[in-house]
Design a protein around this motif. Sequence first.
Motif, short mmCIF file in Angstrom:
data_model
loop_
_atom_site.label_atom_id
_atom_site.label_comp_id
_atom_site.label_asym_id
_atom_site.label_seq_id
_atom_site.Cartn_x
_atom_site.Cartn_y
_atom_site.Cartn_z
N CYS A 108 0.82 -1.22 0.00
CA CYS A 108 0.00 0.00 0.00
C CYS A 108 0.85 1.26 0.00
O CYS A 108 0.32 2.36 0.19
CB CYS A 108 -0.95 -0.01 1.19
N TYR A 110 1.96 2.73 -2.42
CA TYR A 110 1.40 3.55 -3.49
C TYR A 110 -0.10 3.69 -3.27
O TYR A 110 -0.80 2.69 -3.11
CB TYR A 110 1.65 2.91 -4.85
N LEU A 111 -0.57 4.89 -3.21
CA LEU A 111 -1.98 5.26 -3.06
C LEU A 111 -2.55 4.99 -1.68
O LEU A 111 -3.58 5.53 -1.33
CB LEU A 111 -2.86 4.58 -4.11
N SER A 113 -4.39 2.81 -0.43
CA SER A 113 -5.64 2.07 -0.32
C SER A 113 -6.24 1.88 -1.70
O SER A 113 -5.89 2.58 -2.64
CB SER A 113 -6.60 2.85 0.58
N ASP A 114 -7.18 0.95 -1.79
CA ASP A 114 -7.88 0.71 -3.06
C ASP A 114 -9.17 1.50 -3.19
O ASP A 114 -9.53 1.95 -4.26
CB ASP A 114 -8.22 -0.77 -3.22
N THR A 118 -8.65 8.72 -7.13
CA THR A 118 -7.44 9.53 -7.00
C THR A 118 -7.30 10.42 -8.22
O THR A 118 -7.55 9.99 -9.35
CB THR A 118 -6.20 8.61 -6.90
N SER A 136 -6.09 -3.72 -7.40
CA SER A 136 -4.90 -3.40 -6.60
C SER A 136 -3.59 -3.59 -7.36
O SER A 136 -2.59 -2.99 -7.00
CB SER A 136 -4.90 -4.23 -5.31
N ASN A 139 -1.89 -0.20 -8.43
CA ASN A 139 -1.53 0.85 -7.47
C ASN A 139 -0.20 1.54 -7.75
O ASN A 139 -0.11 2.75 -7.63
CB ASN A 139 -1.55 0.30 -6.05
N ASP A 156 -10.45 2.41 -8.88
CA ASP A 156 -10.53 0.96 -8.69
C ASP A 156 -11.95 0.55 -9.08
O ASP A 156 -12.92 0.93 -8.42
CB ASP A 156 -10.24 0.59 -7.24
#
Length: 180
Positions: A108, A110-111, A113-114, A118, A136, A139, A156
């Motif tokens: 996680c 990167y970003l 969370s799902d 963004t 995921s 990400n 997502d």
Amino acid sequence: TDHHWAPLGAFYAAREFARTAGLPFAGIEDYDRKCVKRYVGSMYGYSKDVAVKNAPEDFIFYVPKDSSYVTEYTRYKINSDYRIEKEYPAEVGNLIYYYPHGSSLAYCSYLGSDGRITKISTNVRNGRHLLILKDSFGNPLPAFLLSSFQTVHVVDCRYFDKSMKKLVRENGVTDILFAN
């Protein structure tokens, strides 16, 4: 120990996408290499195999050296059936999250969370606006496309219950990348 792409794999995929789209692309030397030691990813949770747990690895991830971008998130509250219960107002946040050594959450980085939308605004002024439709696995991709697009939108698909057509139109999306 994880079922996702390693960030370096995402770098290579992003590079190929940028090449195909005819866009500039920052090399790996334009990123700081970071490491979370003793990482055990999702495969232990799925398998409960002690051999996986006892074979931690180094989770290597890459942080853009150029910090001239702004990341905005629209978060969701998702229920146990993976349905959206509530949407929160957009807020500025981090693109990269740092986890301590031994954390099983390093993927996680990167970003974070799902379950959120963004939008990353960069200093690139080429009129190209990317939408990444992902699960995921996607990400890490946005971090590697900041030098290629004016904005990068990330959704997502598992948690998006709005009109995709409207999102594309309202944000002037010129390119779409499916990352599953």
